[in-house]
Design an enzyme around this catalytic site. Structure first.
Site, mmCIF file in Angstrom:
data_model
loop_
_atom_site.group_PDB
_atom_site.id
_atom_site.type_symbol
_atom_site.label_atom_id
_atom_site.label_comp_id
_atom_site.label_asym_id
_atom_site.label_seq_id
_atom_site.Cartn_x
_atom_site.Cartn_y
_atom_site.Cartn_z
ATOM 1 N N LYS A 1 -0.642 12.819 8.420
ATOM 2 C CA LYS A 1 -1.019 13.432 7.137
ATOM 3 C C LYS A 1 -2.419 13.973 7.346
ATOM 4 O O LYS A 1 -3.353 13.187 7.537
ATOM 5 C CB LYS A 1 -1.072 12.376 6.032
ATOM 6 C CG LYS A 1 0.265 11.768 5.620
ATOM 7 C CD LYS A 1 0.014 10.541 4.745
ATOM 8 C CE LYS A 1 1.275 9.977 4.149
ATOM 9 N NZ LYS A 1 1.071 8.593 3.629
ATOM 10 N N GLU B 1 8.890 2.313 7.902
ATOM 11 C CA GLU B 1 7.459 2.652 7.843
ATOM 12 C C GLU B 1 6.666 1.506 7.209
ATOM 13 O O GLU B 1 7.092 0.953 6.184
ATOM 14 C CB GLU B 1 7.319 3.933 7.010
ATOM 15 C CG GLU B 1 5.895 4.440 6.849
ATOM 16 C CD GLU B 1 5.845 5.715 5.993
ATOM 17 O OE1 GLU B 1 6.824 6.492 5.972
ATOM 18 O OE2 GLU B 1 4.826 5.909 5.314
ATOM 19 N N GLU C 1 7.772 11.444 -6.064
ATOM 20 C CA GLU C 1 8.223 12.346 -4.997
ATOM 21 C C GLU C 1 9.641 12.852 -5.229
ATOM 22 O O GLU C 1 10.276 13.368 -4.314
ATOM 23 C CB GLU C 1 8.148 11.632 -3.646
ATOM 24 C CG GLU C 1 6.729 11.277 -3.258
ATOM 25 C CD GLU C 1 6.652 10.541 -1.933
ATOM 26 O OE1 GLU C 1 7.705 10.061 -1.445
ATOM 27 O OE2 GLU C 1 5.543 10.428 -1.403
ATOM 28 N N GLN D 1 8.425 1.090 -1.649
ATOM 29 C CA GLN D 1 7.996 2.381 -2.193
ATOM 30 C C GLN D 1 9.055 3.473 -2.102
ATOM 31 O O GLN D 1 9.209 4.255 -3.036
ATOM 32 C CB GLN D 1 6.726 2.821 -1.463
ATOM 33 C CG GLN D 1 6.073 4.061 -2.016
ATOM 34 C CD GLN D 1 4.743 4.323 -1.344
ATOM 35 O OE1 GLN D 1 3.763 3.639 -1.637
ATOM 36 N NE2 GLN D 1 4.699 5.276 -0.435
ATOM 37 N N ARG E 1 2.139 14.156 0.743
ATOM 38 C CA ARG E 1 1.581 13.069 -0.040
ATOM 39 C C ARG E 1 2.339 13.026 -1.368
ATOM 40 O O ARG E 1 3.007 13.992 -1.743
ATOM 41 C CB ARG E 1 0.083 13.290 -0.350
ATOM 42 C CG ARG E 1 -0.841 13.404 0.841
ATOM 43 C CD ARG E 1 -0.768 12.280 1.840
ATOM 44 N NE ARG E 1 -0.907 10.928 1.364
ATOM 45 C CZ ARG E 1 -1.909 10.106 1.619
ATOM 46 N NH1 ARG E 1 -2.921 10.535 2.357
ATOM 47 N NH2 ARG E 1 -1.919 8.859 1.181
HETATM 48 C C1 2PG Z 1 3.415 7.403 1.934
HETATM 49 C C2 2PG Z 1 3.073 8.598 1.066
HETATM 50 C C3 2PG Z 1 4.048 9.723 1.117
HETATM 51 P P1 2PG Z 1 1.262 8.458 -0.736
HETATM 52 O O1 2PG Z 1 3.030 6.273 1.651
HETATM 53 O O2 2PG Z 1 3.989 7.574 2.993
HETATM 54 O O3 2PG Z 1 5.371 9.341 0.923
HETATM 55 O O4 2PG Z 1 2.761 8.211 -0.230
HETATM 56 O O5 2PG Z 1 1.001 9.915 -0.602
HETATM 57 O O6 2PG Z 1 1.256 7.969 -2.147
HETATM 58 O O7 2PG Z 1 0.368 7.658 0.155
HETATM 59 MG MG MG Z 2 3.772 5.509 3.704
#
Ligand code: 2PG
Ligand code: MG
Length: 433
Positions: A346, A295, A214, A170, A375
């Site tokens: 988050k 991560e 992002e 990702q 996010r």
């Molecule tokens: C992640 C987040 C932010 P998302 O996976 O860490 O980078 O992505 O907000 O799409 O979950």
């Molecule tokens: Mg993540």
């Protein structure tokens, strides 16, 4: 003690153009706090759902029906606000109001109270019960505790944040680990992001400069070549990986995990990993690219596999996101099993601000390093810059470019400028990683 005299909600849009909820809270001394909820594209199965059935309209209805209950509440106590929110929706996971309303209500209230007290939001939050007790347990005064988190930014996006042909992984992230100041750290991340565009254009003259959700570049490259390009951009600028700058990866492995076959399916790159192979795959990338940050290197329920990676790389932030979903009880479990040494915070994964502060306190108790995070679908607000400082986060994962990302970075610059050396406002340099 301020009291809430007015609360108003509305539908607004996030950076992906999806509808979300925004809440304004006004106090009797006429200070208004405002917050709009963000939303994720890669969402953990245990995270709080953003909206109840009926979407934003259903959440707004709940807010309007309960305006009388919210009026008169004390926004200066995050715990008291939490009780009010819990009176409206007592079930775990906020099924009635949705996590987005819990988020917007609790953060708007905190902002109104911080303004009413004439304090920066980070200091207001740092004095709230879960964090204040975590700091007194470590016998650090608030002034000693506040540090700037290292900005961690997406420079190359794939997975759920970008289209076909991009990496399965990702996010490839940059962190200016050698910077002494937050200003330098932000500038350095921007330089690497910009240099990477040139590297990608050389690799593929047809590269359009397209970006993921992002702000990271979204080239048609597989995982390996994408990481090589990121490393090359750092090298071109004269940086040594692991010194001035370091790379990180959000594998977001739950996106690849096919539970029915017990395999990670990297369909863009064209290979599959069984759980053992996934550990080796992630470990190999961590070693070869000297990652400081890894991560969700395995899927969200693979606590034992995460523990193996953590044990191999004690100096890397082996970080849970979908694994720990800003849930204090799950973090305790991860800590007991040695699954991670760092965790994403988050607020909207948990729902309200109080839940997130309890998570931060659980992190502090267990020696888990926190990474406060945006996010992929964001607002243009900058509360998380303050939340990152208040919670003693080591990193602030907020992207590098894009108005909604830069808003958070610019807030760090404003906070840095406001440091006047008084006991309470003094933020003592960068976090120790
Ligand atoms: C992640 C987040 C932010 P998302 O996976 O860490 O980078 O992505 O907000 O799409 O979950
Ligand atoms: Mg993540």
């Amino acid at each position: 003690m301020p009291a809430i005299t007015a609360v108003r909600g509305r539908l607004v849009y996030n950076s992906r153009g999806s509808p979300t909820i925004e809440v304004d809270i006004t106090t009797d001394d006429r200070h208004t706090g405002r917050a709009a909820a963000p939303s994720g594209a890669s969402v953990g199965i245990h995270e709080t759902a953003s909206f109840p059935e009926g979407g934003v309209a259903a959440s707004l209805q709940i807010l309007n029906d309960n305006a009388g209950r919210i009026s008169g509440a004390d926004p200066g106590d995050v715990g008291a606000m939490h009780k009010v929110i819990r009176e409206i929706d007592p079930e775990p996971g906020y099924p009635k109001m949705g996590g987005s309303l819990a988020f917007a209500l609790s953060i708007a209230a905190a902002e109104s109270a911080a303004k009413s007290a004439g304090k920066p939001l980070y200091r207001f939050l740092g004095e709230q019960a879960p964090l204040a007790s975590a700091s007194s347990a470590s016998s650090a005064s608030p002034a000693e505790r506040y540090r700037f988190p290292f900005p961690l930014g997406n420079i190359l996006g794939g997975g759920a944040h970008a289209g076909p042909g991009t990496p399965d992984m990702q996010e490839i992230l940059i962190c200016a680990t050698g910077s002494d100041t937050v200003q330098d750290a932000i500038r350095t991340n921007l330089e690497v992001h910009s240099e990477l565009r040139g590297v990608l254009q050389k690799l593929d003259p047809g590269f359009s400069g397209g970006k993921g959700d992002e702000g990271g570049w979204a080239p048609k490259l597989d995982n390996e070549r994408a990481l090589q390009a990121a490393a090359k951009a750092c090298e071109n600028l004269g940086f040594t990986l692991g010194r001035e700058v370091s790379l990180g990866v959000d594998f977001a492995s739950s996106t690849q995990w096919d539970a029915s076959r017990s395999r990670y399916v990297y369909d863009r790159a064209g290979f599959e990993n069984d759980p053992g192979e996934q550990i080796e795959f992630a470990s190999d990338l961590i070693s070869r690219f000297k990652l400081i940050y890894a991560e969700d290197a395995v899927h969200e329920e693979a606590f034992e596999d995460m523990a193996q990676i953590r044990a191999r790389f004690p100096d890397v932030l082996v970080t849970g996101d979908d694994l720990t979903v800003t849930n204090a009880a799950i973090l305790e479990k991860a800590a007991r099993g040695g699954s991670c040494n760092a965790a994403i915070l988050k607020v909207n994964q948990a729902g309200g601000l109080y839940d997130a502060l309890e998570f931060a306190a659980a992190g502090a108790r267990n020696g888990i390093r926190l990474v406060t995070s945006h996010r992929s679908g964001e607002s243009t607000e900058s509360h998380i810059s303050h939340i990152g400082i208040a919670t003693g986060s080591k990193m602030l994962k907020v992207g590098v470019v894009g108005g909604e990302r830069v808003a958070k970075l610019n807030e760090l610059l404003r906070i840095a400028e406001s440091q006047d050396g008084t006991e309470h406002d003094l933020i003592q340099g960068m976090a120790e990683l």
